[in-house]
Each structure stands twice: as C-alpha cells, then as structure tokens.
Scaffold this motif. Structure first.
Motif, short mmCIF file in Angstrom:
data_model
loop_
_atom_site.label_atom_id
_atom_site.label_comp_id
_atom_site.label_asym_id
_atom_site.label_seq_id
_atom_site.Cartn_x
_atom_site.Cartn_y
_atom_site.Cartn_z
N TRP A 153 2.38 -2.95 -6.40
CA TRP A 153 2.84 -1.43 -6.76
C TRP A 153 2.54 -1.12 -8.20
CZ3 TRP A 153 6.22 1.19 -3.55
CH2 TRP A 153 6.90 0.19 -2.53
N ALA A 154 2.38 0.07 -8.19
CA ALA A 154 1.96 0.89 -9.45
C ALA A 154 3.01 0.35 -10.59
CB ALA A 154 1.86 2.29 -9.49
N PRO A 155 2.66 -0.17 -11.72
CA PRO A 155 3.69 -0.75 -12.71
C PRO A 155 4.42 0.81 -13.63
CG PRO A 155 1.43 -0.93 -13.25
CD PRO A 155 1.18 -0.55 -11.97
N GLN A 156 3.46 1.77 -13.42
CA GLN A 156 4.11 3.12 -14.13
C GLN A 156 4.85 3.93 -12.99
OE1 GLN A 156 1.24 2.31 -12.84
NE2 GLN A 156 -0.55 3.70 -13.50
N SER A 157 4.95 3.79 -11.74
CA SER A 157 5.33 4.72 -10.79
C SER A 157 5.98 4.29 -9.73
CB SER A 157 4.25 5.49 -10.26
OG SER A 157 4.52 6.04 -9.08
N SER A 158 7.21 4.63 -9.23
CA SER A 158 7.84 4.17 -8.30
C SER A 158 7.31 4.29 -6.86
CB SER A 158 9.41 4.49 -8.48
OG SER A 158 9.43 6.00 -8.17
N ARG A 159 6.54 5.46 -6.68
CA ARG A 159 5.99 5.68 -5.46
C ARG A 159 4.60 5.29 -5.07
NH1 ARG A 159 9.43 10.80 -4.37
NH2 ARG A 159 9.21 9.95 -2.30
N HIS A 160 3.86 4.67 -5.82
CA HIS A 160 2.62 4.41 -5.67
C HIS A 160 2.39 2.75 -5.46
CE1 HIS A 160 2.25 8.39 -7.35
NE2 HIS A 160 0.99 8.29 -6.56
N ILE A 161 1.51 2.55 -4.59
CA ILE A 161 1.26 1.10 -3.97
C ILE A 161 -0.14 1.14 -3.57
CG2 ILE A 161 1.77 1.54 -1.61
CD1 ILE A 161 2.94 -1.52 -1.83
N CYS A 162 -0.91 0.04 -4.18
CA CYS A 162 -2.36 -0.44 -3.83
C CYS A 162 -2.43 -1.39 -2.82
CB CYS A 162 -3.12 -0.49 -5.30
SG CYS A 162 -4.90 -0.70 -4.78
N SER A 163 -3.34 -1.37 -2.05
CA SER A 163 -3.47 -2.39 -1.15
C SER A 163 -5.08 -2.62 -1.03
CB SER A 163 -2.87 -1.88 0.22
OG SER A 163 -3.46 -0.86 0.88
N ALA A 164 -5.16 -3.92 -0.52
CA ALA A 164 -7.01 -4.31 -0.44
C ALA A 164 -6.80 -5.11 0.73
CB ALA A 164 -7.32 -4.82 -1.61
N GLY A 165 -7.90 -5.24 1.58
CA GLY A 165 -7.95 -5.90 2.51
C GLY A 165 -9.19 -6.14 3.08
N ASP A 166 -9.47 -6.92 4.49
CA ASP A 166 -10.74 -7.43 4.85
C ASP A 166 -11.73 -6.15 5.25
OD1 ASP A 166 -10.62 -9.85 4.33
OD2 ASP A 166 -10.24 -10.38 6.42
N ASP A 167 -11.19 -5.04 5.32
CA ASP A 167 -12.09 -3.71 5.54
C ASP A 167 -12.80 -3.36 4.22
OD1 ASP A 167 -9.94 -2.71 4.10
OD2 ASP A 167 -9.62 -1.10 5.43
N SER A 168 -12.72 -4.21 3.30
CA SER A 168 -13.44 -4.12 1.99
C SER A 168 -12.94 -2.92 1.34
CB SER A 168 -14.97 -3.50 2.32
OG SER A 168 -15.62 -4.67 2.94
N GLN A 169 -11.52 -2.35 1.71
CA GLN A 169 -11.15 -1.14 0.99
C GLN A 169 -9.83 -1.46 0.22
OE1 GLN A 169 -11.72 2.95 3.00
NE2 GLN A 169 -10.97 1.59 4.45
N ALA A 170 -10.05 -0.89 -0.86
CA ALA A 170 -8.65 -0.53 -1.65
C ALA A 170 -8.16 0.76 -1.62
CB ALA A 170 -8.86 -0.95 -3.09
N LEU A 171 -6.78 0.83 -1.16
CA LEU A 171 -6.38 2.04 -0.89
C LEU A 171 -4.96 2.14 -1.75
CD1 LEU A 171 -6.33 1.91 3.08
CD2 LEU A 171 -7.92 3.04 1.53
#
Lengths: 951, 272
Positions: B203-221
């Motif tokens: 989760w974003a430390p400064q926002s309640s609505r943002h989250i980052c994810s990363a996976g085997d598709d080499s992507q960080a979203l």
C-alpha cells in the motif's frame, strides 16, 4: 446500509488528505496491452522453468530449506494442534478420549469409516452436548462438508445413538426416499475409536438462532406460513411412520444450505421413539412440552403437534409462548393463555394430576373454599401457595413477556414486523385470525381433539386460502394410543409417583389415577414386590425415608415434580391404603425405583457388553446410576440427595442442560446449578466407572449384578468369566456392608426390574428408553433428583427393552433384566431374578448397592467408585440412583437435541416426566434408563473394552 | 547462519538503527554508524536471536514477519507450523504464540498495536486481537464458500492509511483481492490486470487509495482504488515493466516517492 453511509462519510476526510497522486516518472501510464506480447511470453516460459521466489519462500519453504541444508527436516506432525475438544487431555480410551468420554478432536483430525474406506477430515466443531460432539468435516471424494455427530464413548449414549440411526434410516429410506419431507438426511454411520459417528448433511442455522438474529422479533407471517408448511410435511411423514420426535423446538429445525429459499429440516431424532413404544414419560423440552406429557399421561404423535403449535407461535412472536420456568409455571401459563384447562378425562388418567390439581372433593374440604371452584369442573389447579404447601417448595415462576394474556390478544396485538399499507393491514389482520384458529387447533389441551398433521395441513393458514370461518378439519382416523401393555408401564409408574409424592395429600390424590396404572405394573412387579421389596421398603422407609425425607425437604419439591423414588417411600404408606396391590406393590415400585438406580446401574453395566453390538438403549441407564451415587453423597449431604443426585444425574444431561438454560433461559438457576453440574460430571464419570464394572458382569448375566450384593460376590466370581465382573462383585460387597439402607433400596429396584422385564416383551425396534432420560434432564435443576429416581426405575425397564431390540445388546440386557423379571427364558435371567429377590429378602438393601459397587470396581478406576459408594448415605443411594438413571436418559435426550446446538439441552428437563412415569413404565422405561446410564459411565472406562468387543 | 534464500525485511527503524531479519529465526541487528571512519561505513552487529523452537533439532521456518509500527517492541512472525508468534523484542521473549490457522501461515501484518492479520495456506485471512486470544475473525476465504479446496494465500498487506482495507494475493494467481474488514467473506474488489502470478503488494504509505503490485509478468502496477469497482474491473493507473519477473517490491514509508523492486539479480528504485 448504515455502514455504507458511514463509510461514505469517513471517506471524505481521506479524500481531502489525498492530495498525493503518483506521477508517471519511472512508471508509465497503464495501457491495456503495454509491451504485452514479449514480456508475457517470456514470463510464461520462466514460470515453467522455476517457481516464483515468493512461492519458494512460502508454500515450498521446506524444500527451500532442504536445498540450503540437506539435513533439514520438518514434520507437520510437530505442528501444535488446534484442539476443538475441551478438555483436550486424553485420559480415557487409550488417550483418545477426554475425561468426558469425548473423542479429542483437533483440526484436520481424520475420522475413518473403515468399512467404506471413507475419510472425514475434521475442520471445525459445530456444537457439543451431553451426547458428544458435532464436527464439520470435509469429504474430499465429494468435495463437500458434512456434519458428523460423534457420540461419547459410553454405552448409554452409544445405544441411544443407535436408536437415532434406526429411526432416521426408516424415515429417510423407507418413508422419504426422495427427500421431500424436510427431515435431515443421514448419510453414513460408523464406529471410530469406539465412538459411534453419524454423518448428516450439513445444514445451516437453527430457527432459534434465526429469531435471535432478528433480535427476538417475530418473523413475518409469510415466513411463518412457509416454515409451518414444511414442518407439517415432516410431521405428516413421521405420523405415517409412527415416529414421535419428542423434542420438537426451534433449535431442532435448521435452515438448509441448499439453494432452495428458506427450506428447513427437522433434526435430532435422538429423543425420538416409536409411537407404539413410547417408553419415556419425561420428554420434550419444557417450553414445548405437551400437557399430556407434563401430566404423565400416555402420549402419541399428538405431542409433536403441540410442540409444533408452540413453535409456530414463537416464530411469529419471537418469544416462546409458554416459557415456563418450572412445570407448574408451564401449566399455569397454558391455562392462562388458552383460557382452559386439561380435560377431565386426561386429568383422571394422568399420573401427575395431583401434583398440580385439586380434585373437587378436596376442594370442598378446603377451609376457604370458594364457590367459583365448582364452575371449573372436578379439578382445580393449585394456586402457587397450595403448590408450595404441597411441594414444600415455591414453584418457579418466570416473568411475563406478553401483556395480553389470552392467545387471541397476544397474536392480535403483536406489533407488525414492518409498517404496513392499509391493504397489507387487512391482509395481515385476516392472516393473524387464521393463525389464531390454526394455533387453537394445535395448542389444544385434549390430545384427542388436537389436529393431526394431515388435518392441520388443510388449514387456510397453511394452504394460503382466505380465512373465512373457523376451520373444521376432516375427521381423522381414531387416535392411536399406546398399547395397553405400554400404558401399563407408564401408568404404573405414574401411580407410584403419585404415592411417592411426599406430601400425604398427594398420595391420596394419586391413588385414584395411580391405581389404574399400578394394576398393570403390579402384575409384573408382584413377584418382586412381594418379597424383598416390601421388606426393603419398610427398611428403606424407616432408615432411608425417615432421614431422607427430612433431608429431602429441600428436594421435596423435586420429588413432587418428577421423582417417583421420593414418593415411593410415602407411597408405600399410601399404597397400603391402595386396594389393588396392597401396600407392597407400591413399595416395591418405589423401592425398586431407588434400587433401580443401583440395580439399574448394574444392569446398565451389563448393557455395556451388549451395547457394543447392538444399539440397544439399555446402555444408557448405567450412566445415571453412576452419577447418582457419587454426586449426592459428598457434595449435597443427606438432604441434598435429591438435588445432588439431580445434579449428578445431570452431569451427562444436566450439565448440558444447565448450560442450555444459561444460554437461553438465564432465569433457571444458572450459576449454582452449573457449578454443581460440573461437579456432578466428575462424579458421574466415576459413577460411570462403576457402571462399567457392572457391565462387565453382565456378560455373564444379570445374575452378577443381582448377586452383586454379598451373594453377588460369589456369583459374580462363578459367573463371571470377566475379570471385571469379579471386581464388581467384590466391590459390591464392601459397599453393601457400608450402606445397608442403600442396599435395601437397591433390592427394591430389582423388584421393579422384574415388572419391567415382564413388560419388556414388547421391546420394539426403537428404544423407548429415551423418554426417561429426557424426563430426568428436564427438571434436573429442580426436581431432577426425584425424577432421576423414577427414571431409574424406568430405565431398568428400558434396558430390558433395549435388550430386546438389539440382539447383541439385548442378550446382555436380558440377562440383567431377566433377573428382575423372571420372564426371560434365559437361565441367567432367572437366576438373576432369584438373586435379586433373595438379595432383597436377606439384605435387601445391600443387593442393589452391591451391584452398583460392582460396577464401579470393574473399571479402571475402582478407587473412585468405591469411595463414592461409601460416601453415599444409604438413603441417598436409593434416591440418587434413581435420579441418576433419569439423568442418563435425559442426557440422551439432550444428545439428540443437542447435537447441533447447545440450546438443545433445555429439552432435558423433559426427562423428569419420564422418571415419574418410569415406575409405571418401569418395565420398559426403567430398564432402559438404567442400562443407559450405567452404560455411559461404564463406557468411559471399561466400556471401551466392551465397545470394542461388540464392534 | 543466515538463510541465503531469504531476503532481509527491513521492517522498522528507530533511533539506534535496528534491523530485523527472518529465516529460521528472527534476528535483530544493530547498525552502528562508525563516526571515526571517514568513509562513513557502518558496522552491523547481531543484537539478538529470537528462537522459540522447543525442539532442538528442527525449527519451524518463518515465512514472514512484521514489526509493529504502533508498538515497536512487538514483532509478529508467521510460520509454517500454523502459528503466529508475537515477540517482545525489547525483552527478547515471546509475548504469545497463537495457533492461527489450520495450515501454514504465509504472511502477517499489523493493523493496530494489538491487532494483526494473517494469511495462510488454508486460504483464509484472519484477524487477531491480542486482547481476545480466544477468537479470530475470518475475513476472507478463498475458493467457494463451502466446496472445493481453497487456494493458499501467500501475502497480505494492511492499508496503514485506512485500516479497513487489507489486500492479499493468492498462489499462482494474477488476482489481488482487496478486503474490507467490515464485510467479511466477500472481497470488495479484485485487481486482476497482471498476466502472471502476483508476487508482492504494498500500500502507498501516503495515500489510502493507492496500492502497488508486482508479479511474474515483470510488471509493477500502481492502482488507484475507485470508490466502487466498475463492471469491467479496475485498471491500474501506472505501470512499469522490468526486465524479468519481479520477486519483491517495497514502498518506502520514509521515502514515499520511492518504490523498490527486485528482479533477477537486480534492485531498482522507482520514483513515483
């Protein structure tokens, strides 16, 4: 909705804070297919090559560790277990069972039906009760969950559960193969680690919980109608099959998990019996107990219709219609709300009429006799003050929930569940009128006028047709009453009861009704009664009663209610007056009841052996015996015997009951009782041990138990091939010596048994025994002790019956029974009977005790057993024993009801009724309870071995 | 000594800089800046080893841990032995050990000073309150409610800006479930735009609505959670494509504009 709105409000400040937005620096704006193809392909390839790191650090962590350190080992077996069963300390059954004889379950514990190679993986505990536990189990083959009822490893419970299996098999397979009648489906049953396990389809919440979730506001009329239709379908089928559920209540009606909307099913046939063999007299949870059961009258499937009416009203009102805090309070509420009282023909025949009613003749003699009495008929319900005077205890009166005391007003004035339009209002009004008419046909004092399920199903309230005029049901075939034989059993007991009523008045009252029943019993009993029983009575009365009465004072109320035993002492005197049998019969019965406790205990022991094979009910009785002895003596002291015993008895049933009470009905002696109950439990366990011993002896034949007394020692040695038996015999002797009085009692019980055996011939497929247990349980708190005594007597009879029913079990039972009855062809029986008699004659008291003692000894924990016996004062023994048996039955009942929910326990109170009846029914009912009780306790220790053998 | 396959989780830092690492045990390291060293290099010394194994031969490997930001003396660990252990780091003792799940516990995250959540191979996310150890609340179970075996859950993250929300990842799944602890059982939304299994979420430390994810598709979203999920699901707002599968990802609480991702043998810092 509320939460959503608050969430919206809370969101606002967050939005204000959220000035931060991620900026596309290192990142780029997301598009549907960014660099899609190449990365996707490569990613897919790599996934095949190796697992993601996160997987290797979680699900494959052990493998990862092994890569780093080839010597690394990890075993799931080392994982701490999450126990579902409490206590989780294995002390019985080679450590598989806890001190309550419950199989110790933990998450992922596997139950195995060895015959079918079917595995049930325990995932959670759905509930527990006196009968055992209900676990939610995973079945991997079908990828589904089931509810598995795991019965305690005690013969009495085992036997009772077998009855449930039998009844459900018939209902499911023979009468409802299409599963259209809203009766729970039994999927499988098997024995695992000496526990009988019954697998059911997994259902959802029960109707009590549903009402509770609704904050105890009534359900909408549409839902009430929907549920009523479904329950009626089940009741129609059960009547067709001749099955009486005996414990219908909201807790035993569950919502289905299926997709069908609001489909319900009836569960818990652990108290059910065949209409042709209604062995137990004390049945049904108190709020839903029919007047005929309350008053100790013979009963039919109509008692389920009464309960059904109470349930319909409760669904609509959200609260029970007759929340009687005691039986007296229950009756008082019925009369008040219905504006009528039970018909005279019922009161004339019922066993316990005199507990609650004055006869017209008596009324005239009353000093402040009022003219208004005459208008009511020949019976006048006792006022609280009169009841207190007669019972030596103030009746418990619960609080009033409804301001309007008449049924019509209660229903009419109940606030609607929601605001209605005018159109809806008129429909609501007419539906309420229909429901009042419907309830009037169900909650009808006269069982012969009460509508049958089929009749009720034609009512506009059920069919949904407009309600225009009071419903006149089509004529129903003649009501089937219990066969004469059965009647005899019950009645006789009742008769005993009446006399038993400590108060002299009661005895006189009783005579009338009791006599009838007595006659029946008398015949069978006569043998026993004549001999030792009478003598024993005398002794009992003098020693035990005299003292015991005083002591009982407190308990007296209990007696008055249920316990036959208490009354028996009195009865004897009264009976003397009684023409039919002469005093002796009564005495016998009474004594027998007491002694039954002991004797029964023995018998129950015997049951153990059998139990394993068959599912005969008899086993149940044993537990009760056990409880009685241990509990009362130490804790309660002489006066308490009744109470103590009640408590003790309860350990199995009562404890549970108490718990239930607390949960649902706080007003019932919550605190103190519960404590006692717990104590009792411990005691019961010990008792159980005793019984176990007894059971051991059984194999050889009842003779041992009977012989159990001084003689018993010798006999047991000879008879018993089983080491256990021997032990029992020895112990018995010691006990007997200590408790002369008690022993006498025991002898009495034997005599009772005899009658039982005579009646036994009937033992049908079903175990009628249940009822006794139920009875016991019910009043456990108040009357339990008394009841238990009665129950004991009853139980003996039951055990016999059970024996009949189950071949394997039957044998053993019979043996025990035979002793009593002499009817049984088997030589063992005869001897047993003889012994029993002789015992009574000689050291009548000792004989019974001896038997008990014997039981205690055999088990692994002889020491416990012995102490108990010694502790018990003689008088207590008799009483306690009697009581205990009741409990045991009650326990069983509970079990049935309990299985899904803790709430079920409340039903136990019903048991009491059975107890009293038991004398009458003693042949059947008595024997059963005993067997059960003793069986139960035994089960805990020796039972195990027995069970194994049987299996 | 130190399990090589384990990455170090730098969970928290207070005045004297401490570092905790998990593996077979929790190890607490103290980082001391060498003031007399001109090059500013610091030394790391092991402060303590938190070992709760009762059996000398075998340890129960830890799968994850979380240093309680509200109560810094508490570290919670999750283990494959189905338990979660709460350590009092200052005293070096076990505050309590709970049998949290029916199978391996794969991740743990603190919500409040005495409340943590755990995700397990049994497919459930459960919330524990140390003040009521007898009960836990199951707020999510993967798989059909009563049928079919559940899918193990691997990781979870508790939204520190809005404690109602917890995100969790499933084994071999490209989905991220976002749970609202007020509405157990049903996830409030699922994020399913990854094309490979998701390996990490933060989760974003400064926002309640943002989250980052990363996976085997080499992507960080990076996702911005809408108030209400649309019928077609939620699209991420930003994306980053790495050279290979992203194994680990952290969103720095102290430097909230930076996200660290690890893939192959590389560590990248991404500014947002």
């Amino acid at each position: 909705m509320e939460e959503a709105s608050t969430a919206a409000k809370e969101d606002e400040p967050h939005l204000k804070k959220q000035t931060w937005k991620p900026t596309p620096k290192a990142f780029h704006l997301y598009s549907v297919a960014p660099n899609g193809d190449s990365s996707e392909k490569s990613g897919a390839l790599r996934v095949v090559v190796r697992k993601p790191l996160v997987l290797r650090l979680t699900t494959d962590l052990v493998e990862t560790y092994k890569i780093c350190n080839p010597t690394f080992k990890y075993s799931e077996a080392l994982n701490p277990k999450r126990y579902l069963t409490s206590p989780s300390v294995g002390v019985l059954n080679d450590g598989y069972d806890n001190a309550n004889s419950d199989l110790i379950l933990s998450v992922n514990y596997v139950l195995v039906n060895a015959a079918k190679q079917q595995r049930y993986i325990v995932k959670d505990l759905l509930g527990h009760g006196t009968f055992g536990q209900v676990a939610k189990c995973w079945v991997s083959e079908t990828n589904s969950y089931v509810a598995v009822k795991i019965i305690k490893n005690q013969p009495a419970f085992f036997q009772q559960a077998k009855v449930e299996v039998n009844i459900l098999s018939v209902l499911n397979e023979k009468y409802d193969p299409e599963d259209n009648h809203h009766i729970v489906r039994m999927l499988d049953y098997f024995v695992f680690q000496r526990h009988l396990c019954i697998s059911f389809e997994l259902l959802e919440t029960n109707l009590y919980e549903l009402i509770k979730m609704n904050q105890f506001r009534g359900l909408s009329l549409g839902i009430v109608q929907l549920f009523s239709r479904q329950i009626l379908r089940a009741l129609i089928l059960m009547k067709e099959a001749g099955i009486i559920h005996c414990d219908l209540k909201p807790e035993n009606i569950l919502l289905c998990a299926s997709v069908k909307p609001a489909e319900i099913k009836i569960i818990d046939f652990g108290s059910a019996c065949s209409e042709h063999r209604p062995i137990y007299s004390y049945i049904q949870s108190r709020y839903y107990r029919s007047p005929e059961v309350l008053l100790g009258h013979q009963y039919t499937t109509a008692i389920d219709m009464w309960s059904f009416g109470c349930i319909v009203a409760e669904l609509f009102l959200g609260l029970p219609l007759f929340p009687g805090a005691s039986e007296y309070d229950l009756l008082r509420r019925m009369i008040k709300i219905l504006g009528a009282q039970p018909p005279d023909h019922l009161l004339n025949e019922a066993k316990y009429t005199d507990k609650f009613f004055k006869r017209a003749g008596d009324i005239l003699d009353v000093e402040n006799n009022e003219t208004s009495f005459s208008s009511i008929g020949s019976f006048q319900v006792l006022t609280e003050e009169e009841f207190e005077a007669r019972d030596l205890k103030r009746p418990l009166i619960g609080k009033e929930y409804f301001n309007h005391m008449k049924l019509e007003e209660i229903v009419t004035n109940y606030p609607p569940s929601k605001r209605l339009t005018e159109e809806e209002m008129s429909k609501d009004k007419s539906t309420r009128l229909a429901m009042i008419d419907f309830l009037r046909g169900l909650i009808e004092f006269d069982p012969s006028k009460r509508w049958s399920p089929l009749q009720a199903s034609g009512h506009p309230f059920v069919t949904g047709e407009p309600f225009t005029c009071p419903y006149k049901p089509p004529p129903e075939t003649t009501r089937m009453f219990v066969t004469p034989n059965f009647k005899v059993d019950h009645r006789p007991a009742a008769g005993h009861w009446i006399p038993a009523g400590f108060s002299p008045q009661v005895s006189s009252m009783n005579r009338g009704p009791a006599h009838n029943s007595l006659h029946f019993q008398m015949v069978p009993y006569s043998h026993a009664g004549s001999y030792g029983s009478l003598g024993s009575h005398g002794s009992y009365n003098e020693g035990g009663l005299g003292s015991s009465c005083g002591s009982y004072g407190d308990d007296s109320s209990l007696y008055g209610y249920y316990s036959p035993a208490g009354p028996s002492g009195l009865t004897i005197h009264a009976q003397g007056a009684i023409p039919i049998f002469g005093a002796s019969p009564d005495a016998r019965r009474r004594t027998s009841q007491f002694s039954h406790g002991n004797g029964l205990g023995v018998g129950s022991t015997a049951n153990f052996g059998p139990m394993s094979l068959g599912a005969s009910p008899s086993q149940f009785t044993p537990p009760s015996n056990i409880q009685v002895s241990s509990g009362s003596p130490g804790k309660y002291g002489p006066s308490s015997p009744a109470r103590g015993s009640g408590v003790h008895g309860s350990p199995l049933g009562k404890v549970a009951v108490v718990g239930q009470f607390n949960k649902r009905r706080s007003w019932v002696h919550p605190g103190s009782f519960s404590t006692q109950a717990q104590e009792n439990n411990s005691s019961s366990l010990r008792q159980g041990n005793f019984t176990d011993t007894a059971s051991c002896s059984y194999p050889e034949g009842n003779a041992r138990p009977h012989g159990g007394s001084p003689r018993g020692g010798a006999q047991s040695n000879t008879n018993m091939p089983n080491w256990r038996q021997h032990r029992g015999g020895v112990r018995f002797n010691s006990v007997s010596s200590s408790n002369a009085v008690q022993q006498t009692t025991g002898s009495f019980s034997f005599s009772d048994d005899k009658p039982d055996s005579s009646s036994i011939p009937d033992p049908g497929d079903w175990d009628p025994n249940y009822s006794d247990e139920l009875l016991l349980q019910e009043d456990v708190s108040d009357t339990s002790s008394l009841t238990s005594d009665f129950a004991n007597g009853m139980r003996l009879g039951h055990s016999l019956n059970s024996g009949v029913a189950t071949a394997g079990v039957a044998r053993q039972y019979r043996a025990s029974y035979s002793v009593h009855s002499g009817y049984h062809p088997s030589s063992q029986r005869v001897t047993g009977a003889i012994q029993g008699y002789s015992n009574s004659d000689v050291g009548s008291p000792p004989s019974a005790h001896d038997l008990h003692v014997g039981f205690g000894r055999p088990p692994s924990k002889p020491s416990h057993l012995m102490p108990h016996f010694s502790q018990n004062s003689p008088s207590r023994f008799g009483h306690q024993h009697g009581l205990r048996p009741n409990y045991a039955p009650s326990t069983f009942v509970h079990v049935g009801s309990d299985w899904m929910y803790p709430n079920f326990h409340p039903p136990l109170p019903n048991c009491n009724a059975a107890g009293p009846r038991s004398p009458g029914s003693s042949t059947f009912s008595n024997s059963v309870p005993w067997g059960r009780r003793s069986g139960l306790p035994v089960a805990s220790i020796p039972p195990m071995s027995h069970a194994r053998k049987d299996y | 000594m130190f399990n090589p396959t384990h990455h170090n989780n730098n969970a928290s830092a207070t005045d004297p800089l401490f570092l905790a690492s998990s593996g077979d045990y929790i190890r607490i390291w103290e980082i001391q800046h060498n003031s007399n060293s001109s090059n500013g290099c610091s030394s790391i010394t092991q402060k303590s080893v938190l070992d709760n194994s009762k059996c000398s031969e075998l340890c129960s490997p830890l799968t994850s841990f979380d240093w309680n930001p509200m109560e810094p003396r508490r570290i919670g660990t999750s283990s494959i032995d189905t338990t979660c252990t709460v350590w009092d780091v200052e005293r070096g003792i076990v505050e309590m050990q709970l049998i949290a799940h029916d199978k391996e516990v794969h991740d743990i995250a603190w919500g409040e000073s005495s409340v943590f959540a755990s995700a397990s191979a049994d497919g459930s996310v459960r919330i524990f309150d140390l003040r009521d150890k007898e009960h836990s609340t199951i707020i999510y179970e993967s798989g059909d409610s009563s049928l079919s075996q559940s899918t193990p859950l691997l990781r979870l993250a508790w939204n520190k800006q809005d404690l109602r929300y917890i995100a969790a990842t499933l084994m071999d799944s490209s989905r991220i479930v976002v749970l609202d602890i007020r509405f157990p059982v049903m996830p409030v939304m699922e994020l399913s735009r990854h094309r490979g299994s998701v390996n990490a979420i933060a989760w974003a430390p400064q926002s309640s609505r943002h989250i980052c994810s990363a996976g085997d598709d080499s992507q960080a979203l990076i996702w911005e959670l809408p108030a209400v999920a649309g019928p077609s699901g939620v699209d991420p707002v930003l994306a980053y494509t790495a050279e290979s599968e992203i194994n680990q990802m952290q969103w720095s609480p102290l430097q909230p504009d930076w996200i660290a991702i690890a893939f192959a043998s590389k560590l990248q810092l991404l500014k947002v």
